[in-house]
Write an enzyme that holds these catalytic residues in place. Structure first.
Site, mmCIF file in Angstrom:
data_model
loop_
_atom_site.group_PDB
_atom_site.id
_atom_site.type_symbol
_atom_site.label_atom_id
_atom_site.label_comp_id
_atom_site.label_asym_id
_atom_site.label_seq_id
_atom_site.Cartn_x
_atom_site.Cartn_y
_atom_site.Cartn_z
ATOM 1 C CG ASP A 44 -2.032 1.004 1.148
ATOM 2 O OD1 ASP A 44 -2.317 1.489 0.039
ATOM 3 O OD2 ASP A 44 -2.623 1.317 2.198
ATOM 4 C CG ASN A 92 -7.201 -2.261 -6.230
ATOM 5 O OD1 ASN A 92 -6.198 -2.904 -5.958
ATOM 6 N ND2 ASN A 92 -7.661 -1.303 -5.435
#
Length: 313
Positions: A44, A92
């Site tokens: 991340d 995503n």
């Protein structure tokens, strides 16, 4: 919980000389017998890394791809059996701008094509989990090529979680089990209900059946989960598998994460006592003698509650 996998016979690492001086110094502080079998990483911070430098997001993703290879090479040098990276989630795919998703798919293909030789040089085997069939066909072709090109390697298995979501994985596992049972019932010429009644539902469906039907059925559950960028979320990643995993969170953004930081996380992991719901190695029968009898504890609770109820308001 899946029974912890038996650790293979320890073999001294033959590639420690390839570690950097800093990595080697930290590795010498580790217990080689307690290096985790499986490390899972939630990568991340690519976008924030780019934003802090006034760069476009795609440059953060490119730098993040570089970090992958640095970390995987260190993993291979210390004989880490499995490393799983959360590369591209189902969310995503559904919620990011199409232009960004398209770029990520191109980056994935570029990463695989550009790094297969390095993977072979490092004895790394490629694998994938997720709803791979939903990815573009040209991406699937490149993924299969990279997998086949590294299939004979015997070192670290690098698994990329692509178009992955843990809840969808559990759904897919359940569907697979049900489909298998229906097929068996048809083969035997009986109903599904009759098939289940023969052996009993418990014999046909338990934790082991579900664990084996997951995308990760061929590998041990993660011992250690690392999340970069300081966020304290699991983000729908390996929810079933990490029930008893140790979690290490670092504020470092993924593009700045290197093999040294992987070793730091493993060092932190080795300082912890994993109990899997038990009492731990330091607890002995002698400790039980010091415990207050249950009857006395119950009496104290009743007395305290009664006193509270009788107290003036």
């Amino acid at each position: 919980m899946r029974t912890p996998t038996t650790r293979p016979v320890f073999e001294p690492c033959s590639r420690l000389h390839e570690l950097s001086a800093e990595e080697a110094a930290l590795y010498r502080q580790l217990d080689p017998l307690k290096v985790p079998q499986h490390v899972a990483i939630i990568m991340d911070g690519n976008g924030r890394w780019a934003g802090k430098r006034a760069l476009k997001r795609f440059l953060g993703h490119q730098q993040g791809a570089e970090s992958v290879q640095f970390v995987v090479e260190t993993a291979s040098r210390i004989n880490l059996p499995f490393i799983t990276l959360y590369a591209f989630s189902l969310e995503n795919n559904l919620r990011r701008p199409k232009s960004e998703v398209n770029f990520l798919m191109k980056l994935l293909r570029s990463y695989l094509v550009g790094n297969v030789k390095r993977m072979n040089d490092n004895n790394v085997r490629m694998a994938y989990i997720g709803r791979i069939h939903e990815l573009p066909s040209e991406v699937q072709d490149t993924m299969q090529w990279a997998s086949e090109a590294t299939a004979r390697n015997t070192g670290t298995t690098l698994t990329l979680a692509l178009n992955y979501g843990s809840r969808s994985e559990i759904v897919d596992a359940t569907r697979a089990i049900l489909t298998s049972l229906i097929a068996e019932a048809h083969q035997r010429g009986c109903s599904l209900e009759d098939l289940i009644q023969v052996d009993g539902l418990e014999a046909r469906l338990d934790e082991h059946h579900i664990a084996d039907a997951l995308y990760t059925g061929h590998m041990p559950d993660p011992d250690l989960v690392i999340r970069t960028s300081g966020e304290q979320r699991i983000s729908n990643f390996l929810l079933w598998q990490i029930a008893y995993s140790e979690i290490f969170i670092t504020d470092r953004l993924w593009p700045d994460f290197r093999g040294l930081h992987l070793l730091e996380a493993i060092h932190n992991y080795q300082q912890r006592e994993r109990r899997f719901g038990g009492l731990g190695e330091t607890f002995t029968d002698e400790d039980l003698d010091a415990l207050e009898p249950a009857a006395e504890v119950a009496e104290e609770i009743v007395t305290a509650l009664t006193a509270k109820q009788l107290a003036p308001r």
